[in-house]
Write a protein that holds these residues in place. Structure first.
Motif, PDB file in Angstrom:
ATOM      1  N   LEU A  65       0.724  -1.249   0.094  1.00 14.20           N
ATOM      2  CA  LEU A  65       0.159   0.069   0.112  1.00 14.20           C
ATOM      3  C   LEU A  65       0.972   1.169   0.105  1.00 14.20           C
ATOM      4  CD1 LEU A  65      -2.521  -1.233   2.636  1.00 14.20           C
ATOM      5  CD2 LEU A  65      -2.912  -0.964   0.362  1.00 14.20           C
ATOM      6  N   THR A  66       0.613   2.143  -1.042  1.00 15.48           N
ATOM      7  CA  THR A  66       1.400   3.298  -1.061  1.00 15.48           C
ATOM      8  C   THR A  66       0.623   4.297  -1.252  1.00 15.48           C
ATOM      9  OG1 THR A  66       1.703   3.030  -3.308  1.00 15.48           O
ATOM     10  CG2 THR A  66       3.229   2.318  -2.307  1.00 15.48           C
ATOM     11  N   ARG A  67      -0.879   4.722  -0.676  1.00  8.16           N
ATOM     12  CA  ARG A  67      -1.750   5.572  -0.999  1.00  8.16           C
ATOM     13  C   ARG A  67      -1.324   6.846  -0.004  1.00  8.16           C
ATOM     14  NH1 ARG A  67      -7.274   2.777   0.290  1.00  8.16           N
ATOM     15  NH2 ARG A  67      -7.914   5.108   0.363  1.00  8.16           N
ATOM     16  N   PRO A  68      -1.386   8.021  -0.345  1.00 10.50           N
ATOM     17  CA  PRO A  68      -1.095   8.786   0.629  1.00 10.50           C
ATOM     18  C   PRO A  68      -1.888   9.125   1.661  1.00 10.50           C
ATOM     19  CG  PRO A  68      -1.381   9.966  -1.803  1.00 10.50           C
ATOM     20  CD  PRO A  68      -1.755   8.534  -1.667  1.00 10.50           C
ATOM     21  N   ILE A  69      -1.422   9.519   2.724  1.00 10.57           N
ATOM     22  CA  ILE A  69      -2.123   9.894   4.187  1.00 10.57           C
ATOM     23  C   ILE A  69      -2.619  11.145   3.955  1.00 10.57           C
ATOM     24  CG2 ILE A  69      -1.748  10.166   6.545  1.00 10.57           C
ATOM     25  CD1 ILE A  69       0.587   8.303   6.431  1.00 10.57           C
ATOM     26  N   ASP A  70      -3.929  11.204   4.164  1.00 13.39           N
ATOM     27  CA  ASP A  70      -4.753  12.478   4.344  1.00 13.39           C
ATOM     28  C   ASP A  70      -4.648  13.014   5.807  1.00 13.39           C
ATOM     29  OD1 ASP A  70      -5.660  12.575   1.673  1.00 13.39           O
ATOM     30  OD2 ASP A  70      -7.644  11.482   2.251  1.00 13.39           O
ATOM     31  N   PHE A  71      -4.186  14.156   5.940  1.00 15.20           N
ATOM     32  CA  PHE A  71      -3.943  14.789   7.259  1.00 15.20           C
ATOM     33  C   PHE A  71      -4.479  16.236   7.230  1.00 15.20           C
ATOM     34  CE2 PHE A  71      -0.756  18.005   9.438  1.00 15.20           C
ATOM     35  CZ  PHE A  71      -1.121  17.810  10.668  1.00 15.20           C
ATOM     36  N   TYR A  72      -5.894  16.101   7.957  1.00 19.42           N
ATOM     37  CA  TYR A  72      -6.561  17.398   8.201  1.00 19.42           C
ATOM     38  C   TYR A  72      -6.064  18.059   9.534  1.00 19.42           C
ATOM     39  CZ  TYR A  72      -9.910  14.841   5.107  1.00 19.42           C
ATOM     40  OH  TYR A  72     -10.403  14.417   3.849  1.00 19.42           O
ATOM     41  N   PHE A  73      -5.813  19.344   9.429  1.00 18.04           N
ATOM     42  CA  PHE A  73      -5.312  20.168  10.546  1.00 18.04           C
ATOM     43  C   PHE A  73      -6.060  21.364  10.495  1.00 18.04           C
ATOM     44  CE2 PHE A  73      -2.938  21.713   6.773  1.00 18.04           C
ATOM     45  CZ  PHE A  73      -2.959  22.924   6.872  1.00 18.04           C
ATOM     46  N   ASP A  74      -6.105  22.213  11.840  1.00 21.89           N
ATOM     47  CA  ASP A  74      -6.623  23.412  12.025  1.00 21.89           C
ATOM     48  C   ASP A  74      -5.334  24.580  12.479  1.00 21.89           C
ATOM     49  OD1 ASP A  74      -7.728  25.786  13.792  1.00 21.89           O
ATOM     50  OD2 ASP A  74      -9.494  25.181  12.999  1.00 21.89           O
ATOM     51  N   PHE A  75      -5.118  25.696  12.059  1.00 26.47           N
ATOM     52  CA  PHE A  75      -4.204  26.392  12.202  1.00 26.47           C
ATOM     53  C   PHE A  75      -4.283  26.714  13.891  1.00 26.47           C
ATOM     54  CE2 PHE A  75      -3.812  27.012   7.685  1.00 26.47           C
ATOM     55  CZ  PHE A  75      -2.344  27.167   7.468  1.00 26.47           C
ATOM     56  N   SER A  76      -5.386  26.743  14.442  1.00 25.84           N
ATOM     57  CA  SER A  76      -5.490  27.028  15.594  1.00 25.84           C
ATOM     58  C   SER A  76      -5.568  25.949  16.778  1.00 25.84           C
ATOM     59  CB  SER A  76      -6.889  27.721  16.128  1.00 25.84           C
ATOM     60  OG  SER A  76      -6.917  28.277  17.303  1.00 25.84           O
ATOM     61  N   SER A  77      -5.253  24.598  16.251  1.00 22.77           N
ATOM     62  CA  SER A  77      -5.257  23.544  17.037  1.00 22.77           C
ATOM     63  C   SER A  77      -3.862  23.029  17.451  1.00 22.77           C
ATOM     64  CB  SER A  77      -5.856  22.301  16.103  1.00 22.77           C
ATOM     65  OG  SER A  77      -5.321  20.976  16.889  1.00 22.77           O
ATOM     66  N   PRO A  78      -3.517  23.152  18.890  1.00 18.69           N
ATOM     67  CA  PRO A  78      -2.188  22.623  19.340  1.00 18.69           C
ATOM     68  C   PRO A  78      -1.884  21.216  18.954  1.00 18.69           C
ATOM     69  CG  PRO A  78      -3.553  23.611  21.005  1.00 18.69           C
ATOM     70  CD  PRO A  78      -4.348  23.440  19.992  1.00 18.69           C
ATOM     71  N   TYR A  79      -3.027  20.445  19.175  1.00 22.25           N
ATOM     72  CA  TYR A  79      -2.512  18.995  18.915  1.00 22.25           C
ATOM     73  C   TYR A  79      -2.124  18.879  17.053  1.00 22.25           C
ATOM     74  CZ  TYR A  79      -4.401  17.979  23.156  1.00 22.25           C
ATOM     75  OH  TYR A  79      -4.560  17.781  24.366  1.00 22.25           O
ATOM     76  N   SER A  80      -2.803  19.603  16.347  1.00 27.13           N
ATOM     77  CA  SER A  80      -2.609  19.751  15.016  1.00 27.13           C
ATOM     78  C   SER A  80      -0.890  20.128  14.595  1.00 27.13           C
ATOM     79  CB  SER A  80      -3.440  20.795  13.969  1.00 27.13           C
ATOM     80  OG  SER A  80      -4.782  20.143  14.118  1.00 27.13           O
ATOM     81  N   TYR A  81      -0.688  21.146  15.249  1.00 26.77           N
ATOM     82  CA  TYR A  81       0.626  21.672  15.441  1.00 26.77           C
ATOM     83  C   TYR A  81       1.704  20.891  15.745  1.00 26.77           C
ATOM     84  CZ  TYR A  81       4.963  23.727  17.381  1.00 26.77           C
ATOM     85  OH  TYR A  81       6.227  24.243  17.995  1.00 26.77           O
ATOM     86  N   ILE A  82       1.567  19.906  16.802  1.00 26.60           N
ATOM     87  CA  ILE A  82       2.443  18.912  17.187  1.00 26.60           C
ATOM     88  C   ILE A  82       2.596  17.861  15.910  1.00 26.60           C
ATOM     89  CG2 ILE A  82       2.853  17.101  19.051  1.00 26.60           C
ATOM     90  CD1 ILE A  82       1.382  19.032  20.886  1.00 26.60           C
ATOM     91  N   ALA A  83       1.367  17.475  15.726  1.00 25.28           N
ATOM     92  CA  ALA A  83       1.132  16.368  14.637  1.00 25.28           C
ATOM     93  C   ALA A  83       1.968  16.802  13.532  1.00 25.28           C
ATOM     94  CB  ALA A  83      -0.276  15.915  14.399  1.00 25.28           C
ATOM     95  N   SER A  84       1.905  17.982  12.938  1.00 26.38           N
ATOM     96  CA  SER A  84       2.573  18.686  11.795  1.00 26.38           C
ATOM     97  C   SER A  84       3.991  18.420  11.916  1.00 26.38           C
ATOM     98  CB  SER A  84       2.332  20.203  11.613  1.00 26.38           C
ATOM     99  OG  SER A  84       2.939  21.023  12.312  1.00 26.38           O
TER     100      SER A  84
END
Length: 206
Positions: A4-23
């Motif tokens: 499997l080589t499908r891209p990973i979809d990564f949904y984030f919000d610029f105001s989300s601390p957890y999104s920042y860490i995950a990024s």
């Protein structure tokens, strides 16, 4: 055996601390397993409304824990975090610029996203303030993007509509929070799903 080589979809919000860490880890994790990442900027307010939810910091009983967990999670990940007293903030302007960049070059959009996330969460730059966001557009170092270009984009009805459409598409895909990942059609919600995502990428479905 099918690889499997499908891209990973990564949904984030610029105001989300957890999104920042995950990024800060999602691209490296994907690359170790031969994957790429589709970054998708969304607005948590839209997903919360669809899911009949509110931010955890809006509940007094959850607020202090959440703020503590943001900082603890950043320390655990080795990511600098300086929570702004102005939190959360509206981030639609940064997101509109992201999608404008993404239409031409996904890597440029990713650079903008990282630039903004690090500015807000590591330096306390207010992404909801037009003057500060204009300054970020000037100093990000992307050809064709400067303060005037960024402001023109975020005021353009076409890019307002584009972001609205991306929010609606995310909700239709089952996204109700951020960060939210979709790996081979499997949804994972939250920065703390990293071990499960890594296991999936290493060994497949479980």
């Amino acid at each position: 055996m099918t690889v499997l080589t499908r891209p990973i979809d990564f949904y984030f919000d610029f105001s989300s601390p957890y999104s920042y860490i995950a990024s800060e880890w999602v691209d490296a994790l994907a690359a170790r397993h031969g994957r790429t990442v589709n970054w998708k900027a969304i607005l948590l307010g839209a997903t919360f409304q669809a899911a009949e939810l509110k931010s955890p910091v809006s509940y007094p009983i959850k607020r202090e824990y959440s703020l503590r967990d943001f900082e603890r999670s950043a320390r655990f990940a080795g990511v600098p975090l300086k929570m702004s007293p102005k939190f959360p903030i509206p981030t639609q302007n940064a997101a509109r610029v992201f999608w404008w960049l993404a239409d031409a070059d996904a890597e440029r959009a990713r650079r903008w996203a990282r630039h903004c996330l690090r500015a807000y969460f590591a330096r306390g730059v207010d992404l909801s303030d037009a003057a500060q966001l204009r300054a970020l557009a000037d100093d990000v170092g992307l050809d064709g993007l400067d303060a005037d270009a960024a402001e023109a984009v975020w005021n353009d009805p076409a890019w307002k509509l584009r972001l609205k459409g991306e929010n609606e598409a995310a909700i239709a895909a089952g996204v109700f929070g951020a960060p939210f990942f979709v790996v081979d059609g499997e949804p994972f919600w939250g920065n703390d799903r990293r071990p499960q995502i890594e296991r999936w990428l290493e060994k497949g479905p479980f």
